[in-house]
Motif scaffolding. Sequence first.
Motif, PDB file in Angstrom:
ATOM      1  N   LEU A 186       6.155 -72.707 -35.939  1.00  0.00           N
ATOM      2  CA  LEU A 186       5.256 -72.225 -36.842  1.00  0.00           C
ATOM      3  C   LEU A 186       3.811 -72.985 -36.891  1.00  0.00           C
ATOM      4  N   LEU A 187       3.064 -72.508 -36.979  1.00  0.00           N
ATOM      5  CA  LEU A 187       1.592 -73.238 -36.903  1.00  0.00           C
ATOM      6  C   LEU A 187       1.046 -73.067 -38.438  1.00  0.00           C
ATOM      7  N   VAL A 188       1.031 -74.298 -39.222  1.00  0.00           N
ATOM      8  CA  VAL A 188       0.335 -74.202 -40.514  1.00  0.00           C
ATOM      9  C   VAL A 188      -0.501 -75.058 -40.853  1.00  0.00           C
ATOM     10  N   GLY A 189      -1.470 -75.126 -41.890  1.00  0.00           N
ATOM     11  CA  GLY A 189      -2.627 -75.766 -42.123  1.00  0.00           C
ATOM     12  C   GLY A 189      -3.949 -75.106 -42.646  1.00  0.00           C
ATOM     13  N   PRO A 190      -4.700 -75.850 -43.106  1.00  0.00           N
ATOM     14  CA  PRO A 190      -6.119 -75.043 -43.425  1.00  0.00           C
ATOM     15  C   PRO A 190      -6.763 -74.363 -42.347  1.00  0.00           C
ATOM     16  N   ASN A 191      -7.700 -73.386 -42.631  1.00  0.00           N
ATOM     17  CA  ASN A 191      -8.476 -72.887 -41.799  1.00  0.00           C
ATOM     18  C   ASN A 191      -9.298 -73.917 -41.130  1.00  0.00           C
ATOM     19  N   SER A 192      -9.708 -73.244 -39.860  1.00  0.00           N
ATOM     20  CA  SER A 192     -10.636 -74.059 -38.921  1.00  0.00           C
ATOM     21  C   SER A 192      -9.909 -75.434 -38.565  1.00  0.00           C
ATOM     22  N   THR A 193      -8.855 -75.331 -38.386  1.00  0.00           N
ATOM     23  CA  THR A 193      -8.160 -76.851 -37.900  1.00  0.00           C
ATOM     24  C   THR A 193      -7.447 -76.766 -36.342  1.00  0.00           C
ATOM     25  N   GLY A 194      -7.713 -75.851 -35.690  1.00  0.00           N
ATOM     26  CA  GLY A 194      -7.620 -75.625 -34.382  1.00  0.00           C
ATOM     27  C   GLY A 194      -6.098 -74.745 -33.884  1.00  0.00           C
ATOM     28  N   LYS A 195      -5.640 -74.068 -35.184  1.00  0.00           N
ATOM     29  CA  LYS A 195      -4.451 -73.393 -34.738  1.00  0.00           C
ATOM     30  C   LYS A 195      -4.592 -72.347 -33.890  1.00  0.00           C
ATOM     31  N   THR A 196      -5.638 -71.344 -33.922  1.00  0.00           N
ATOM     32  CA  THR A 196      -5.963 -70.623 -32.898  1.00  0.00           C
ATOM     33  C   THR A 196      -6.294 -71.129 -31.513  1.00  0.00           C
ATOM     34  N   SER A 197      -6.857 -72.334 -31.568  1.00  0.00           N
ATOM     35  CA  SER A 197      -7.287 -73.065 -30.281  1.00  0.00           C
ATOM     36  C   SER A 197      -6.075 -73.500 -29.500  1.00  0.00           C
ATOM     37  N   PHE A 198      -5.000 -73.970 -30.343  1.00  0.00           N
ATOM     38  CA  PHE A 198      -3.821 -74.158 -29.853  1.00  0.00           C
ATOM     39  C   PHE A 198      -3.069 -73.145 -29.153  1.00  0.00           C
ATOM     40  N   MET A 199      -2.894 -71.990 -29.844  1.00  0.00           N
ATOM     41  CA  MET A 199      -2.398 -70.828 -29.200  1.00  0.00           C
ATOM     42  C   MET A 199      -3.174 -70.552 -27.770  1.00  0.00           C
ATOM     43  N   ALA A 200      -4.375 -70.497 -27.849  1.00  0.00           N
ATOM     44  CA  ALA A 200      -5.262 -69.851 -26.532  1.00  0.00           C
ATOM     45  C   ALA A 200      -4.749 -70.928 -25.558  1.00  0.00           C
ATOM     46  N   LEU A 201      -4.748 -72.443 -25.843  1.00  0.00           N
ATOM     47  CA  LEU A 201      -4.260 -73.246 -24.708  1.00  0.00           C
ATOM     48  C   LEU A 201      -2.874 -72.899 -24.254  1.00  0.00           C
ATOM     49  N   LEU A 202      -1.830 -72.566 -25.149  1.00  0.00           N
ATOM     50  CA  LEU A 202      -0.603 -72.308 -24.699  1.00  0.00           C
ATOM     51  C   LEU A 202      -0.571 -70.740 -23.951  1.00  0.00           C
ATOM     52  N   ARG A 203      -1.495 -70.093 -23.983  1.00  0.00           N
ATOM     53  CA  ARG A 203      -1.575 -69.058 -23.259  1.00  0.00           C
ATOM     54  C   ARG A 203      -2.248 -69.252 -21.760  1.00  0.00           C
ATOM     55  N   ALA A 204      -3.342 -70.144 -21.910  1.00  0.00           N
ATOM     56  CA  ALA A 204      -3.705 -70.641 -20.465  1.00  0.00           C
ATOM     57  C   ALA A 204      -2.822 -71.307 -19.752  1.00  0.00           C
ATOM     58  N   MET A 205      -2.067 -72.229 -20.177  1.00  0.00           N
ATOM     59  CA  MET A 205      -0.987 -72.753 -19.637  1.00  0.00           C
ATOM     60  C   MET A 205       0.095 -71.882 -19.048  1.00  0.00           C
ATOM     61  N   LEU A 206       0.221 -70.883 -19.599  1.00  0.00           N
ATOM     62  CA  LEU A 206       1.099 -69.794 -19.103  1.00  0.00           C
ATOM     63  C   LEU A 206       0.738 -68.940 -17.932  1.00  0.00           C
ATOM     64  N   ASP A 207      -0.738 -68.719 -18.102  1.00  0.00           N
ATOM     65  CA  ASP A 207      -1.420 -68.132 -17.016  1.00  0.00           C
ATOM     66  C   ASP A 207      -1.227 -69.112 -15.791  1.00  0.00           C
ATOM     67  N   VAL A 208      -1.523 -70.250 -16.109  1.00  0.00           N
ATOM     68  CA  VAL A 208      -1.965 -71.128 -14.854  1.00  0.00           C
ATOM     69  C   VAL A 208      -0.304 -71.392 -14.313  1.00  0.00           C
ATOM     70  N   SER A 209       0.658 -71.551 -15.195  1.00  0.00           N
ATOM     71  CA  SER A 209       1.971 -71.888 -14.674  1.00  0.00           C
ATOM     72  C   SER A 209       2.827 -71.066 -14.145  1.00  0.00           C
ATOM     73  N   ILE A 210       3.047 -69.797 -15.186  1.00  0.00           N
ATOM     74  CA  ILE A 210       3.865 -68.866 -14.741  1.00  0.00           C
ATOM     75  C   ILE A 210       3.166 -67.627 -13.730  1.00  0.00           C
ATOM     76  N   ARG A 211       2.198 -67.317 -14.203  1.00  0.00           N
ATOM     77  CA  ARG A 211       1.171 -66.028 -13.646  1.00  0.00           C
ATOM     78  C   ARG A 211       0.606 -66.796 -12.384  1.00  0.00           C
ATOM     79  N   GLU A 212       0.326 -67.860 -12.609  1.00  0.00           N
ATOM     80  CA  GLU A 212      -0.693 -68.724 -11.395  1.00  0.00           C
ATOM     81  C   GLU A 212      -1.765 -68.005 -11.249  1.00  0.00           C
ATOM     82  N   GLU A 213      -2.623 -67.829 -12.418  1.00  0.00           N
ATOM     83  CA  GLU A 213      -3.964 -67.113 -12.536  1.00  0.00           C
ATOM     84  C   GLU A 213      -4.848 -68.024 -13.190  1.00  0.00           C
ATOM     85  N   VAL A 214      -6.149 -67.700 -12.789  1.00  0.00           N
ATOM     86  CA  VAL A 214      -7.060 -68.638 -13.535  1.00  0.00           C
ATOM     87  C   VAL A 214      -7.356 -68.071 -14.920  1.00  0.00           C
ATOM     88  N   PRO A 215      -7.067 -68.837 -15.941  1.00  0.00           N
ATOM     89  CA  PRO A 215      -7.047 -68.328 -17.441  1.00  0.00           C
ATOM     90  C   PRO A 215      -8.302 -67.708 -17.838  1.00  0.00           C
TER      91      PRO A 215
END
Length: 450
Positions: A25-54
């Motif tokens: 669970l990601l919690v905290g005030p607005n504009s503290t990077g929670k969405t950015s954190f999820m975007a980075l997780l998705r990018a690393m899944l693209d790089v590692s599992i899909r082996e695609e440029v995110p």
Amino acid sequence: MENITFENYRCFGARRTARLAPLTLLVGPNSTGKTSFMALLRAMLDVSIREEVPDFREAAFDMGSFEDVVHRERSSNEPMSFFEAEVTTKPRYGANSGLITFRSRFESRAAAPFPVARAISSDGRSFEAETLSSGEMKVRFVNRDEEYAQILDTFRFLSDDSELVPFQSLLSRLMFGSTREREGEWPDQQTALALRQFRSNVLYRLQPRDRARVREPYFAAGPVRSKPVRTYDLIRPTRDSEGEYVPTYMATLYRKGGPDWETLRAKLERFGQESGLFGDITVDPMRGNDGSPFQIKVREYDVLGLGSERAYRNLTDVGYGVSQILPILIELFRIDAPDTFLLQQPEVHLHPSAQAALGSLLCDIAADRHQLVVETHSDYLIDRIRMDVRDRTTKLDPEEVSILYFEPSDSDVNIHSVTIDNLGNVLGTPPSYGDFFMHETNRSIGVLTD
């Protein structure tokens, strides 16, 4: 995924490490990077599992160009030249062979983040690939065992900036290809054996040999989802982050009939009743043929158990929360549901009791060998998860729930890994965590004096 470490990314300048669990669970005030954190997780899944440029511009997390994604000091107008991330995960298939770590270094290529350097490591061995500015690719196999505590060799292959060469392909070319610079000199017998073991123990654990078993590695959803309409036309049922395809997916299963539709419908109705959102749900074809327009209809949940017949109502005529949670439910209940879910505020537009019921559902999905990373502002959802852990109404153990609290500072954002104990208490919280969740509650009961 067990944890992620990263630096120089968005609002995170210093190196940060966060623990990931089956339910995070990601919690905290607005504009503290929670969405950015999820975007980075998705990018690393693209790089590692899909082996695609995110694609950092892809919905539901549009992070912008490289200069928007990389960290920028508030006191400077110049962004960093790179950002890095490292994810540790368990093998997806086959017997466990120890944790696997993926590392990636991103630099700007055509104004977009590109993984110029990648590495996959396990059990003291690492396979690394780096795309050079010349367009060539440098490949290394590093064995850190005492017997081979050095870099074994380096080879270069032509590389295309628009795509990533899979590690399996690189390893095969390194071992058996005719493009080696020194044909016949490498690899030696010991190195070849180490490479074969690495391929069997690591790379074969990431994807099954039977490609028909491969599922989408993740599903990502934003807080804004498609609006309901009174009548739907059939469209191509391709997954999207806002759930535009969901009515067509439901209609396709309904028209096919059989256990797939009945199973999906039963799961939807069970949650609808437990949350109080609806009792029954169905697809209503307008003309009866396979290509005709159709409507999605629900029937009110009989809370009092009176048993009186209630008419079905169009999805547009019931509470907005029903249509907004439906795309999330469909993805969670699909037979081919992905391994990982990245969900932003799935509780949007739900009544507090429905938010709590959603917390129990997330526990059930995570206990069924899925991983969920959920951004939420709902203490009702979090409290239900804590109580389900305490009361053992979920199969999740306390350590299988991770709460990441994002705390802003003057020039950076801290991530605090908060845990839950057997009594449902949260442990390891900074002082601001209590302020974030308890200030208004304490004020309402007269605890605060200011």
